[in-house]
Design a protein around this motif. Structure first.
Motif, PDB file in Angstrom:
ATOM      1  N   ARG A  49       8.966  -8.368   7.652  1.00 27.22           N
ATOM      2  CA  ARG A  49       9.734  -7.211   7.193  1.00 27.22           C
ATOM      3  C   ARG A  49      10.651  -6.676   8.296  1.00 27.22           C
ATOM      4  O   ARG A  49      11.745  -6.170   8.021  1.00 27.22           O
ATOM      5  CB  ARG A  49       8.799  -6.119   6.676  1.00 27.22           C
ATOM      6  N   GLN A  62       6.990  -6.215  -1.321  1.00 29.46           N
ATOM      7  CA  GLN A  62       6.423  -5.041  -0.667  1.00 29.46           C
ATOM      8  C   GLN A  62       7.520  -4.076  -0.223  1.00 29.46           C
ATOM      9  O   GLN A  62       7.375  -2.855  -0.354  1.00 29.46           O
ATOM     10  CB  GLN A  62       5.574  -5.483   0.527  1.00 29.46           C
ATOM     11  N   MET A  63       8.620  -4.604   0.283  1.00 29.88           N
ATOM     12  CA  MET A  63       9.711  -3.743   0.733  1.00 29.88           C
ATOM     13  C   MET A  63      10.392  -3.030  -0.438  1.00 29.88           C
ATOM     14  O   MET A  63      10.714  -1.847  -0.348  1.00 29.88           O
ATOM     15  CB  MET A  63      10.734  -4.562   1.534  1.00 29.88           C
ATOM     16  N   ASN A  73       9.158  -2.037  -3.097  1.00 32.58           N
ATOM     17  CA  ASN A  73       8.309  -0.980  -3.631  1.00 32.58           C
ATOM     18  C   ASN A  73       7.914   0.074  -2.595  1.00 32.58           C
ATOM     19  O   ASN A  73       7.091   0.937  -2.895  1.00 32.58           O
ATOM     20  CB  ASN A  73       7.050  -1.601  -4.245  1.00 32.58           C
ATOM     21  N   ASP A  74       8.499   0.009  -1.422  1.00 40.38           N
ATOM     22  CA  ASP A  74       8.245   1.011  -0.380  1.00 40.38           C
ATOM     23  C   ASP A  74       9.529   1.811  -0.169  1.00 40.38           C
ATOM     24  O   ASP A  74      10.527   1.260   0.295  1.00 40.38           O
ATOM     25  CB  ASP A  74       7.840   0.315   0.923  1.00 40.38           C
ATOM     26  N   ASP A 120      10.525   3.728   2.045  1.00 40.64           N
ATOM     27  CA  ASP A 120      11.014   3.704   3.426  1.00 40.64           C
ATOM     28  C   ASP A 120      11.625   2.360   3.810  1.00 40.64           C
ATOM     29  O   ASP A 120      12.308   2.258   4.832  1.00 40.64           O
ATOM     30  CB  ASP A 120       9.873   4.033   4.399  1.00 40.64           C
ATOM     31  N   GLN A 121      11.367   1.317   2.997  1.00 39.71           N
ATOM     32  CA  GLN A 121      11.833  -0.018   3.351  1.00 39.71           C
ATOM     33  C   GLN A 121      12.763  -0.628   2.300  1.00 39.71           C
ATOM     34  O   GLN A 121      13.309  -1.707   2.513  1.00 39.71           O
ATOM     35  CB  GLN A 121      10.629  -0.957   3.560  1.00 39.71           C
ATOM     36  N   LYS A 122      12.954   0.064   1.201  1.00 34.15           N
ATOM     37  CA  LYS A 122      13.757  -0.495   0.108  1.00 34.15           C
ATOM     38  C   LYS A 122      15.179  -0.821   0.553  1.00 34.15           C
ATOM     39  O   LYS A 122      15.763  -1.831   0.118  1.00 34.15           O
ATOM     40  CB  LYS A 122      13.792   0.460  -1.071  1.00 34.15           C
TER      41      LYS A 122
END
Length: 335
Positions: free
Chosen positions: A198, A221-222, A224-225, A227-229
């Motif tokens: 990531r 995962q990114m 759905n986060d 802060d990381q989308k």
């Protein structure tokens, strides 16, 4: 008198029959939060508790030291090489199961039934939507091209995922060509290897590099986060192939320990993990590829498109691990 005789008979019977196991103990290379949804669903269905111990390093050594006294029934891990390591250490046992044989394709389980793949994931390329054109990178071999000079980000070369990828390069092209490839990849790095997959997407978003190597499920995962989308939105997924073949896959998998104090419950959990409910949880929660035919990938993963998997057997990739690790160390990939 009948009641007294029945009570005596029951007392004798209770000493003759084994007590059914009510728990399964797992040593896991995977973070417990990734396994917990599966454990909770299994317990709710069967009443069998699942105890998870996170073992980041030295799992095979720990099992060897514990020997027959080990409390662990199962090993859950990522990367084919890690599965091969515990088998080679002599701390697992073969498992005969018609359920596992039916649910898991032969290419994703050990020929000797020592380990079984539960999910797969592709080692892909994250490419900047702004700075990399469609079709600009299509093969793993292309990553050593001079056109990528100063444009690639990567995590450590000795990370299991990258060692497995280099093992696949060895399987396709031999050790000498694989070393040349790894040297070319290193020469094209924009920065010293650091962080996880990531972090490479984040570096592309920040303009530090244009492409990076990563696993498919990290994209899920990114996305759905919150802060990381933005990192995920900045890159396009590319399924590279080996010239004349397909995209490199790796697996997460399970093996039963030789000690396995709760063998029957452990086998029940293994079989359950290969079934429809668990495979769907893997797909929807972790964004991994189910191994059981007929279980669909999540809608998000399906949106990334189809690809052809590499034909190289995973056991061959695992066998190349020592050579791949040696190459990464010889060229000081992380230096």
């Amino acid at each position: 008198m009948f009641q007294r005789l029945s009570t005596a008979a029951l007392a004798l019977l209770s000493t003759a029959l084994p007590v059914l196991a009510t728990e399964v103990n797992i040593y896991s290379h995977r973070q417990p939060e990734l396994i917990q949804p599966l454990a909770n669903a299994f317990t709710a269905e069967t009443g069998i508790d699942v105890n998870i111990a996170f073992v980041d390093k030295g799992m095979a050594e720990r099992l060897v030291a514990e020997g027959d006294r080990s409390p662990a029934d199962l090993v859950l891990t990522v990367d084919i090489a890690r599965l091969a390591q515990v088998v080679e250490a002599g701390v697992t046992q073969a498992v005969q199961s018609d359920v596992l044989t039916a649910n898991i394709p032969a290419t994703l389980r050990d020929a000797g039934n020592q380990w079984f793949g539960l999910t797969s994931r592709a080692r892909i390329i994250y490419a900047s939507k702004d700075r990399v054109a469609d079709g600009e990178v299509t093969t793993y071999e292309d990553l050593e091209s001079d056109k990528w000079k100063g444009r690639i980000c990567s995590r450590s070369g000795t990370n299991d995922y990258n060692v497995a990828l280099l093992g696949a390069v060895i399987a396709h092209h031999g050790e000498a060509a694989a070393k040349t490839w790894a040297e070319g990849l290193k020469a094209n790095l924009a920065r010293k290897p650091a962080g996880g997959d990531r972090d490479q997407a984040k570096a592309i978003w920040a303009g530090e590099c244009d492409i990076a190597i990563g696993n498919t499920y990290y994209m899920g995962q990114m996305v759905n986060d919150p802060d990381q989308k933005a990192w995920a939105d900045s890159v396009r997924i590319v399924f590279p192939v080996f010239e004349g073949d397909g995209t490199h896959l790796n697996i997460s998998g399970v093996a039963m320990t030789k000690a396995a104090p709760n063998r029957d419950a452990a086998l029940q959990f293994m079989e359950w993990l290969s079934g429809d409910e668990a495979q769907k949880i893997y797909a929807e929660t972790n964004h991994e590829f189910p191994v059981k035919l007929g279980v669909e990938r999540s809608a998000l993963v399906q949106s990334w498109g189809e690809f052809t998997a590499d034909s190289i057997d995973l056991a061959t990739v695992a066998a190349a691990r020592p050579a791949a690790l040696r190459i990464m160390e010889e060229i000081d990939f992380d230096g």
